[in-house]
Write a protein that holds these residues in place. Sequence first.
Motif, PDB file in Angstrom:
ATOM      1  N   SER A 428      21.617 -33.586  40.325  1.00  0.00           N
ATOM      2  CA  SER A 428      22.089 -32.846  39.155  1.00  0.00           C
ATOM      3  C   SER A 428      21.418 -31.473  39.182  1.00  0.00           C
ATOM      4  O   SER A 428      20.245 -31.368  39.542  1.00  0.00           O
ATOM      5  N   ASN A 429      22.174 -30.423  38.817  1.00  0.00           N
ATOM      6  CA  ASN A 429      21.629 -29.063  38.917  1.00  0.00           C
ATOM      7  C   ASN A 429      20.934 -28.655  37.619  1.00  0.00           C
ATOM      8  O   ASN A 429      20.992 -29.354  36.613  1.00  0.00           O
ATOM      9  N   VAL A 430      20.281 -27.502  37.646  1.00  0.00           N
ATOM     10  CA  VAL A 430      19.471 -27.070  36.504  1.00  0.00           C
ATOM     11  C   VAL A 430      20.329 -26.822  35.257  1.00  0.00           C
ATOM     12  O   VAL A 430      19.895 -27.073  34.131  1.00  0.00           O
ATOM     13  N   ASP A 431      21.564 -26.357  35.449  1.00  0.00           N
ATOM     14  CA  ASP A 431      22.427 -26.049  34.312  1.00  0.00           C
ATOM     15  C   ASP A 431      22.860 -27.322  33.583  1.00  0.00           C
ATOM     16  O   ASP A 431      22.936 -27.358  32.350  1.00  0.00           O
ATOM     17  N   GLU A 432      23.152 -28.378  34.348  1.00  0.00           N
ATOM     18  CA  GLU A 432      23.527 -29.649  33.731  1.00  0.00           C
ATOM     19  C   GLU A 432      22.364 -30.234  32.927  1.00  0.00           C
ATOM     20  O   GLU A 432      22.562 -30.807  31.857  1.00  0.00           O
ATOM     21  N   GLY A 433      21.139 -30.079  33.456  1.00  0.00           N
ATOM     22  CA  GLY A 433      19.976 -30.550  32.729  1.00  0.00           C
ATOM     23  C   GLY A 433      19.804 -29.803  31.415  1.00  0.00           C
ATOM     24  O   GLY A 433      19.529 -30.396  30.375  1.00  0.00           O
ATOM     25  N   LEU A 434      19.992 -28.495  31.465  1.00  0.00           N
ATOM     26  CA  LEU A 434      19.844 -27.659  30.270  1.00  0.00           C
ATOM     27  C   LEU A 434      20.857 -28.054  29.191  1.00  0.00           C
ATOM     28  O   LEU A 434      20.533 -28.161  28.009  1.00  0.00           O
ATOM     29  N   ARG A 435      22.084 -28.283  29.590  1.00  0.00           N
ATOM     30  CA  ARG A 435      23.160 -28.634  28.665  1.00  0.00           C
ATOM     31  C   ARG A 435      23.132 -30.109  28.282  1.00  0.00           C
ATOM     32  O   ARG A 435      23.676 -30.533  27.269  1.00  0.00           O
ATOM     33  N   GLY A 436      22.439 -30.910  29.122  1.00  0.00           N
ATOM     34  CA  GLY A 436      22.435 -32.357  28.902  1.00  0.00           C
ATOM     35  C   GLY A 436      23.712 -33.007  29.372  1.00  0.00           C
ATOM     36  O   GLY A 436      24.072 -34.100  28.919  1.00  0.00           O
TER      37      GLY A 436
END
Length: 606
Positions: A428-436
Amino acid sequence: PVMHRNVRYNCRVIFLNKKILLIRPKITLANAGNYRELRWFTPWSKPRHVEEYFLPRIIQEVTGQETVPFGDAVLATEDTCLGTEICEELWAPNSPHIEMGLDGVEIFTNSSGSHHVLRKAHTRVDLVNSATAKNGGIYILANQKGCDGDRLYYDGCAMISVNGDTVAQGSQFSLDDVEVLVATLDLEDVRSYRAEISSRNLAASKVCPYPRIKVNFSLSCSDDVAVPAYVPIQWRHHSPEEEISLGPACWLWDFLRRSKQAGFFLPLSGGIDSSATACIGYSMCHQVCLAVKNGNAEVLADARRIVNDETYVPEDPREFCRRIFTTCYMASENSTQETCNRAKLLAEQIGSYHISLNIDAAVKAIVGIFSMVTGRSPRFSAYGGSSRENLALQNVQARIRMVLAYLFAQLTLWTRGMPGGLLVLGSSNVDEGLRGYLTKYDCSSADINPIGGISKTDLKSFIQYCIENFQLTSLRSIMSAPPTAELEPLVDGQLSQTDEVDMGMTYAELSIYGKLRKIAKAGPYSMFCKLISIWKEICTPREVASKVKHFFRMYSINRHKMTTLTPAYHAENYSPDDNRFDLRPFLYNTTWSWQFRCIDKQVNAL
């Protein structure tokens, strides 16, 4: 760590011929981002002060010394003067090299533990060159290399600079544990350079002197007139795509050899993220083969131990990849044949041992248990179900994949008659983590994640780089396909679900939100104020307000997922990593009532 008068300091210990010349405690501690030095150490707060340090008996027996100098001092040899900085001190506004240089120190040394971040190397180089450009002098920077046992990768980049110019550059990414950098320089160049800077000389005349430790040693000799000095070089920076290819690959190798596992297992969906992870694994195999070809005996010994063959020599990256890298496509009734084919073709091109399986039986069994207990059968929204039912059914599929990933990682080598187990890779990339935008405890849950700190935008560029540099032509169709989770039913055999529609925002927007939230320290109202200017050509203030509110709602609702996020390679300064870098609450007031009211008031005024 050195304990002096019952206080623990972070120190450099400087030796010459089995004698300790000076113990220099760190003055400025790193206490932001990934670092918590103040938890373990106390900074030395006595500038230009030296005390006696009584050596432990075990050291006395080796050096023959009872006490040595401890504190903020410099070394005076027969021909020059050397000072030292430690890591963070180079980055501080009042770096010690400034006052040292004014006091006549000609050579500065720095032992650094500086981690890799995309596009950061030039900052480190600029700081060193700027230090010697303003004040003259020679600066020698040594930096750690390898995985820190955690989420960071120290990326080398040792360098030597004189009077504002780089004269020697070490490698940034390499599997060599030790690299020695040398340069022959003329001290007279430093002296003549400094003599011409009037403002420096005026400041130097007023400086408070450093204690000097006299050393009966010379760095030069009397008959070195004919020895040529090094000339300046142009620093060669890696592109961000090269950094992604090399940094996480070296981190994976260090993790693999030190964990003593037999390889990696990757759920390969045929999308950009898992394909990028596969490419990094393939790049790691390239780096191992290259290191062995260049005579690195330690890498060869590690490779032989990992594959359990004392005579093995890794020469072909694809052949090595098949031994240590297993990929697995986990199909469901909501998957398309296209993603299955993409995953299979990519696995063939990188050489991984590839498995294809179908999870429908397991999904039906889990949902069947629920239906048997409750008497209710959840349905997808495409078949008339509610959003709660729709999300729950997607989550079951995602979590089943995680369970299967760990089962196959433990037993795949057993079925092949090979010893050991595999580390599970997340993607999973950093943007998906940020958005959940991920299911808690799905395939994002793994042992380690090489792309968890990298943005979707950078991963797309990296995929293009792999097409051109590794000739992985299968990536072309992966690049052109819309990102999708493939968790909802197909409509007439075609995808009905895409990531950006699901998220209510684009990956490009997410990168901007992430940088404003973490790097610019912006909350909802501050972010709105910045974006109405940045997006003035494409969005009205009311549209900006709507986007910012949606992001902060989703971010705060899903922040709890960061507490269980797989340890990921740290590559971006807007990472939402909850373990060490981005320490925030995970229980928010998700209405943001005060901030959103302020935004609405500003929108109406505009």
